[in-house]
Design a protein around this motif. Structure first.
Motif: not given
Ligand code: FAD
Length: 485
Positions: A14-18, A54-56, A79-85, A337-339, A400-402
């Motif tokens: 559920s990060g930006p990519a998802g 400090d980057h709200p 609270n549901v992870s996929v493939g591994q806890p 990698a997931l198992p 860029s992730t977006m």
């Molecule tokens: P993530 O954001 O890591 O999301 C992945 C999600 O998957 C997590 O919630 C994780 O808990 C979940 N997950 C993992 N394994 C499993 C599983 N097996 N089953 C289910 N869920 C799982 N970008 C900016 O634009 N500005 C900033 O100031 C900035 N500061 C940053 C500071 C730090 C320290 C870091 C590390 C990155 C920063 N970034 C910043 C970059 C930005 O955070 C990333 O580009 C972005 O979060 C990547 O998105 P993602 O969805 O790929 O991964």
């Protein structure tokens, strides 16, 4: 067509990519039924647990994610992870194979949950050496890092190895006035340790020079602006004499580095420096306590073309030692990698730390040819996609992730509309989704955290924060998050 059932899409992470990939698919195929699986009870990935407190303003994307999650065809399964806890507390693990049976499409967007190591002597045996990932996770309330308790009382010199934005985040948090941090959502346990910290000098150390640095101007400027923190003049020989002809971004960055701070290190007790052309060789222990790090020995390096951002670097044969009361290793994150990958025919490129894909997010596998056609070809694994740090490697900001998640979203839509490239090719009805996965995982499925339940955790964190005069006070244990419910 109008009569065919809607796509059922599972998103893992559920990060930006998802979120951005899901929103792209939902906007182009409005009926799509999305289930988003997240291992933690709380959403947003590194926006919550990585981005500095400090980057709200960087976290404003969370509002957009909230709008996406409010759609009636979107379901959050925290609270549901996929493939591994993901963590030890009471939670549910759904096998990847179960998702592949009960959805048309599975999008892997689970980010990078480990860090790269230096692989040098003392790194894993001496105390006082921390990964930036853990340190950041600790001050941001990531449950697995809550117990880190970095020891900031050992002395005045901190060494941060690496020159990306994460390294500068770490340096800034170490040097910033705690009264400024107090108003942010930094965790109380981190504030308490930072208030006692004895660290006064932060050395940001890199194998290469300022012209090769990965950090960006905003982060450098913030450090230069910290009141009563001085900057040691940068090594002038590593920056072209005439910077006017540099590309704009690079020129502005060099200007900020050359200008430095008005305060000189002699006038201030707190300072930071960029220590270029040093490659870590090994860590050395203290004479009175051989298990605690005291210094770091570096190979001094030479840049073949100091002004070329892609310059090669070689060791000169000389070495240098820096006092290191505490060390932070900030040389990058790493996806795993997931198992179940092997069984599911998913190839993981361990060297790059990414799921093998066609660059647009379609998961691919290499298939060896036969006598008629001996070439090795990349074949799409039907219905499986990836996005974000898991697709590109652990670099890049939220913007860029977006973009990259939109590209994956477009590939999903295109394949769906052209027919055939999904997990359940023969069916006439929508597959079962979470209701069917629940049958596979059994009683633990009831511990899933819905979006409404996350909003209750969110409200509880905000009210804890308000009592302390800050935006939010995060729960740092998953059991505490769940006890709100
Ligand atoms: P993530 O954001 O890591 O999301 C992945 C999600 O998957 C997590 O919630 C994780 O808990 C979940 N997950 C993992 N394994 C499993 C599983 N097996 N089953 C289910 N869920 C799982 N970008 C900016 O634009 N500005 C900033 O100031 C900035 N500061 C940053 C500071 C730090 C320290 C870091 C590390 C990155 C920063 N970034 C910043 C970059 C930005 O955070 C990333 O580009 C972005 O979060 C990547 O998105 P993602 O969805 O790929 O991964």
């Amino acid at each position: 067509g109008a009569t065919s059932p809607p796509m059922r899409l599972a998103v893992v992470g559920s990060g930006p990519a998802g979120f951005y990939a899901a929103s792209r698919v939902m906007s182009k195929l409005p009926g799509t039924l999305v289930d988003m699986y997240e291992g933690l009870p709380v959403p947003f990935g590194l926006v919550r647990h990585g981005v500095a407190p400090d980057h709200p303003e960087v976290k404003n994307c969370q509002d957009r994610f909230g709008e996406i999650a409010a759609a009636p065809n979107f379901r959050f399964l925290g609270n549901v992870s996929v493939g591994q806890p993901l963590h030890a507390a009471e939670h549910c693990v759904a096998p990847l194979g179960s998702l592949m049976r009960h959805y048309d499409t599975v999008l892997l967007a689970y980010g990078a949950s480990e860090d790269k190591k230096l692989g040098i002597l003392g790194e894993s045996t001496l105390t006082g050496i921390y990964s930036a990932r853990q340190f950041v996770g600790w001050y941001n309330g990531l449950p697995e890092c809550a117990g880190l308790r970095p020891d900031l009382l050992r002395g005045e010199d901190a060494v941060v190895i690496g020159q990306g934005n994460v390294a500068l985040d770490v340096a800034r948090i170490l040097l910033e006035d705690v009264d400024v941090l107090r108003k942010t959502d930094i965790t109380e346990h981190a504030l308490a340790e930072l208030a006692r910290s004895r660290v006064r000098r932060v050395h940001v150390v890199a194998r290469r020079g300022p012209m090769q640095a990965a950090f960006t101007i905003k982060e450098v400027r913030e450090l230069m602006k910290l009141p009563s923190v001085a900057f040691w003049p940068v090594n002038r020989s590593l920056i072209p004499q005439d910077i006017k002809n540099l590309p704009r971004a690079s020129r502005r960055l060099m200007e900020v580095l050359l200008k430095g701070t008005s305060l000189s290190p002699g006038q201030s007790s707190r300072s930071w420096s960029l220590d270029s052309c040093l490659s870590p060789r090994h860590f050395l222990g203290r004479s009175d306590n051989p298990t605690a790090v005291a210094s770091t020995e570096f190979d001094m390096t030479h840049l073949e073309e100091p002004f070329n951002p892609a310059s090669r670097v070689i060791n000169t044969g000389s070495t240098k030692v820096l006092p290191s009361d505490v060390v932070f290793r900030s040389v990058g994150y790493r996806s795993v990698a997931l198992p179940e990958f092997a069984e599911a025919g998913i190839q993981f490129d361990a060297a790059r730390g990414i799921v093998s894909n066609d660059g647009l997010g379609r998961v691919t596998r290499l298939v060896s040819g036969d006598d008629a056609n001996p070439h090795v070809t990349a074949q799409q694994v039907a219905g499986l996609y990836c996005a974000g740090w898991l697709k590109r490697g652990p670099t890049g900001v939220i913007a860029s992730t977006m973009q990259d998640a939109f590209a994956t979203g477009d590939a999903i839509v295109q394949d769906w509309l052209s027919g055939g490239r999904f997990l359940q090719p023969d069916q006439i009805q929508s597959p079962g989704g979470w209701e069917a996965v629940m049958q596979d995982v059994g009683p633990s499925a009831t511990s899933a955290v819905s979006w409404d339940r996350w909003l209750r955790i969110d409200a509880a964190e905000k009210s804890r924060g308000h009592r302390l005069g800050k935006e939010r006070e995060k729960f740092t244990r998953t059991s505490d998050m769940l006890s709100v419910l």
